[in-house]
Design an enzyme around this catalytic site. Structure first.
Site, PDB file in Angstrom:
ATOM      1  CG  ASP A  92      -0.213   0.255   2.528  1.00 58.79           C
ATOM      2  OD1 ASP A  92       0.674  -0.561   2.874  1.00 58.79           O
ATOM      3  OD2 ASP A  92      -0.506   1.257   3.201  1.00 58.79           O
ATOM      4  CG  ASP A  95       3.941  -0.178   5.069  1.00 59.84           C
ATOM      5  OD1 ASP A  95       3.284  -0.448   4.054  1.00 59.84           O
ATOM      6  OD2 ASP A  95       3.517   0.577   5.954  1.00 59.84           O
ATOM      7  CE1 TYR A 244      -4.743   2.576   4.392  1.00 62.91           C
ATOM      8  CE2 TYR A 244      -3.357   0.766   5.135  1.00 62.91           C
ATOM      9  CZ  TYR A 244      -3.542   1.906   4.384  1.00 62.91           C
ATOM     10  OH  TYR A 244      -2.512   2.391   3.618  1.00 62.91           O
ATOM     11  CD  GLU A 491       4.213   5.358   4.763  1.00 59.82           C
ATOM     12  OE1 GLU A 491       4.436   4.136   4.653  1.00 59.82           O
ATOM     13  OE2 GLU A 491       3.740   5.860   5.807  1.00 59.82           O
TER      14      GLU A 491
END
Length: 527
Positions: A92, A95, A244, A491
Site C-alpha cells: 500500500d 512498507d 486502516y 510517505e
C-alpha cells in the site's frame, strides 16, 4: 500506510461547518486557449510517471516487462501457510503489508480513470500500462476470493512490519494472512473489492471479454456476501484496525458497490438497492467534505447524480437521485469555497486541506471528483447553484488545474510532490525499497534492524527514486520537511496517485487541444 485512527476523530462527529482559513488564496487561471498555451507543466510526463509508480509497489513475481528495474520478486510464499495462493497484489505504501481495503480503492479509482478518460490516457500513450496496473490488482483479488463468502483481505502485520526496515526482497516479518467470512464479516472491504472488480469489468469489456465476465462474476458474489453478512472488517480483523480502521462504517461501500454493479450490468435491481437504502445508509443524509479510501459518500453521491441523465427513471428513483445530487453538490461547493462557510480549508498557498496526515490523498481525490462533476454539468446542461453563488464547469476545472499545479510545483515550497517530476521533489521518501540499495545491485541479505542502522538514518537521498509516488505533502501552512522519518509528509500511498491518472490525462487533453479524436484501444489484453 494510514495510521489515521491514532490521530483523527471519527468523521461522524465532525459535521459542524468548517471555518475557512483566512489566508492568501490562490489565483485560479481559466483554462482558455491562451492560458493553456502558457502552461508550464507537462501533464503527459506527469501522467506517465504516475502510471509507472504502480510497478514499484508490486508484490509477487515480477513480469519480464517490469520497468522499475530496482525492484525484484518478493512475497513469493504469501498465503502458503494458510494453503491459499496470495502471491501478487500491491504494497500500500512504503512498507510491505498488503491491505485489501486501500488496495481495492486504488483499483477502483484507476478503473474509473480509464472509464472516464480512456481516450485521453491512450492519446498520451499510457493506455496499456494503465490496464496493466489495474489487472495486477484484479488478478490478486480473484486469487483472494476463494469462496463466495470468503475473501482474504490482509497479508502481513503492520506491527511486526514496522519493527523492521528491509527491502521487500529480504522480508523476514510475518506474512500471516487474514480473511473475512460468514462468522467474521467485513462488508466494507468486500463491498470495495466488489466495486473494484465491477469497475474493472467495464474497463476490460471490449479488450478482454472473458476476463471482464470473470471479474463481474466475482463482483456480484462479493456484493451478495457484503450485503448478506454485514459487519465492519476491522471488528473481525483487529490487525487492520490500527492502520486502516473503517471509521465510516460499511454503508458507503455497499452503496458504492451497488452503483458500480449497476453501471457494469445495467440491472435495475442494483439501482433499486441504492434508492431503497439511500436514507438508511446515509447516502442522502451525510453531507461530507472529504473523499478517501475510507469515506466514499461523496463518490457515491456523484455517481448517483450522473444517473439523472438516464431516461425512463421512475418518479421515486428520480426524487431520490435528486437528493443524492444535493449532497454531491455540498461537497463540490465546499471545495469551491462557495458553501456558506461550510467549506474545505485551504492553505495560504491554496491547497485544499483536510488533515495533517497524508493530506495529498484528499487533494488528488477532490481533483478527480471535481473533474468528473465538471463533465457531468456540461453533459447535463445543468447549472450548479452553490449557496454563495453559481458555478460553471470551467470554475470546477480552474480548481482542478490549480490543485494539480500545486502538486507539480506551483506552491510556496516550489517543490513537486509527485516524486521524480520536475527539478525539485522529495528525495528522502519514507519507503523501504526506495531508501535501501537495490537488490539488483547488491543481493546480500539485509537484516531486520540492519536496514535501520545502515539505511534508514542516512541523510543522503534515497538510492532509488520511486517515480510517480505522490507523498503525503505539506502541512496547513504549506511547509514540508523532506526527511525520511517524517512519514506523515514523506510517505506515499497507491491511493494518493490513483485518482491523478485520470486528472492528468484530462489536463493534457485540455492543454494539447480540446478535441482529441477517439483513439483505438488494444483489441485484446490478456497479459
Amino acid at each position: 500506510m494510514e495510521r489515521e485512527g491514532r490521530i483523527k476523530k471519527s468523521w461522524r462527529y465532525n459535521r459542524d461547518p468548517i471555518v475557512l482559513v483566512t489566508a492568501v488564496l490562490w489565483v485560479f487561471l481559466p483554462l482558455s486557449a491562451a492560458a493553456a498555451a502558457k502552461a508550464s507543466f507537462d501533464y503527459k510526463e506527469a501522467l506517465s510517471k504516475s502510471v509507472l509508480y504502480f510497478e514499484a509497489q508490486r508484490s509477487g513475481r515480477l513480469p519480464y516487462n517490469q520497468r522499475v528495474a530496482w525492484r525484484s520478486h518478493s512475497g513469493l510464499t504469501d498465503g502458503l501457510q494458510q494453503g491459499v495462493d496470495l502471491v501478487g497484489g500491491y504494497y500500500d505504501a512504503g512498507d510491505h503489508v498488503k491491505f485489501g481495503l486501500p488496495m481495492a480503492f486504488t483499483v477502483t479509482m484507476l478503473s474509473w480513470s480509464v472509464i472516464e478518460y480512456g481516450n485521453e490516457i491512450a492519446a498520451a500513450g499510457e493506455y496499456h500500462h494503465a490496464l496493466e496496473a489495474i489487472k495486477w490488482g484484479t488478478d490478486y483479488f480473484i486469487k483472494a476470493h476463494t469462496h463466495p463468502y470468503v475473501l482474504w483481505v490482509e497479508v502481513g502485520d503492520g506491527d511486526t512490519d514496522h519493527y523492521c526496515w528491509q527491502r521487500p526482497e529480504d522480508m523476514t516479518t510475518s506474512r500471516q494472512a487474514y480473511k473475512i467470512d460468514t462468522d467474521n464479516p467485513g462488508s466494507d472491504v468486500a463491498g470495495e473489492t466488489a466495486a473494484a472488480m465491477a469497475a474493472a469489468a467495464i474497463v476490460f469489456r471490449d479488450s478482454n471479454p472473458h476476463y471482464s465476465h470473470l471479474l463481474l462474476h466475482h463482483a456480484q458474489q462479493l456484493f451478495e456476501f457484503a450485503d448478506k453478512y454485514r459487519g465492519k472488517y476491522d471488528s473481525s480483523i483487529r490487525e487492520a484496525k490500527r492502520y486502516y480502521p473503517s471509521w465510516s462504517g460499511y454503508e458507503d461501500e455497499l452503496l458504492w458497490a451497488a452503483l458500480w454493479l449497476h453501471r457494469a450490468t445495467g440491472k435495475a435491481d442494483y439501482l433499486d438497492y441504492v434508492v431503497a437504502n439511500a436514507e438508511g445508509f446515509g447516502g442522502t443524509g451525510w453531507a461530507i467534505t472529504e473523499f478517501s479510501w475510507d469515506v466514499k459518500f461523496a463518490g457515491v453521491q456523484i455517481l448517483a447524480s450522473k444517473l439523472l441523465m438516464e431516461e425512463n427513471l421512475k418518479k421515486v428513483q428520480r426524487q431520490t437521485l435528486e437528493q443524492y445530487r444535493s449532497k454531491a453538490e455540498h461537497y463540490i461547493c465546499a471545495c469551491l469555497n462557495k458553501n456558506n462557510g461550510s467549506n474545505v480549508h485551504r492553505s495560504p498557498g491554496g491547497m485544499l486541506y483536510i488533515r495533517q496526515w497524508n493530506n495529498m490523498q484528499y487533494v488528488s481525490g477532490a481533483t478527480f471528483l471535481l473533474s468528473i462533476y465538471a463533465d457531468h454539468l456540461k453533459d447535463a446542461r445543468y447549472g450548479l447553484q452553490c449557496p454563495d453563488g453559481a458555478a460553471e464547469p470551467d470554475d470546477l476545472m480552474d480548481l482542478v488545474k490549480s490543485q494539480a499545479d500545486y502538486i507539480l510545483g506551483s506552491n510556496p515550497m516550489h517543490m513537486s510532490y509527485l516524486v521524480g517530476y520536475g527539478p525539485n521533489y522529495p528525495v528522502r521518501v519514507h519507503h523501504r525499497g526506495s531508501s535501501t540499495v537495490s537488490y539488483k545491485k547488491s543481493d546480500s541479505f539485509i537484516g531486520c534492524m540492519q536496514g535501520y542502522y545502515d539505511w534508514y538514518g542516512r541523510r543522503s537521498p534515497n538510492p532509488n527514486v520511486v517515480i510517480g509516488a505522490l507523498v503525503g505533502g505539506p502541512d496547513s501552512k504549506d511547509e514540508f520537511r523532506d526527511q525520511r522519518e517524517n512519514y506523515i509528509q514523506t510517505e506515499a500511498c497507491t491511493y494518493n496517485t490513483a485518482p491523478l491518472v485520470g486528472v492528468l490525462a484530462k489536463l493534457h487533453r485540455l492543454i494539447s487541444g480540446p478535441h482529441i479524436q477517439k483513439v483505438s484501444t488494444p483489441s485484446s489484453f490478456s497479459s
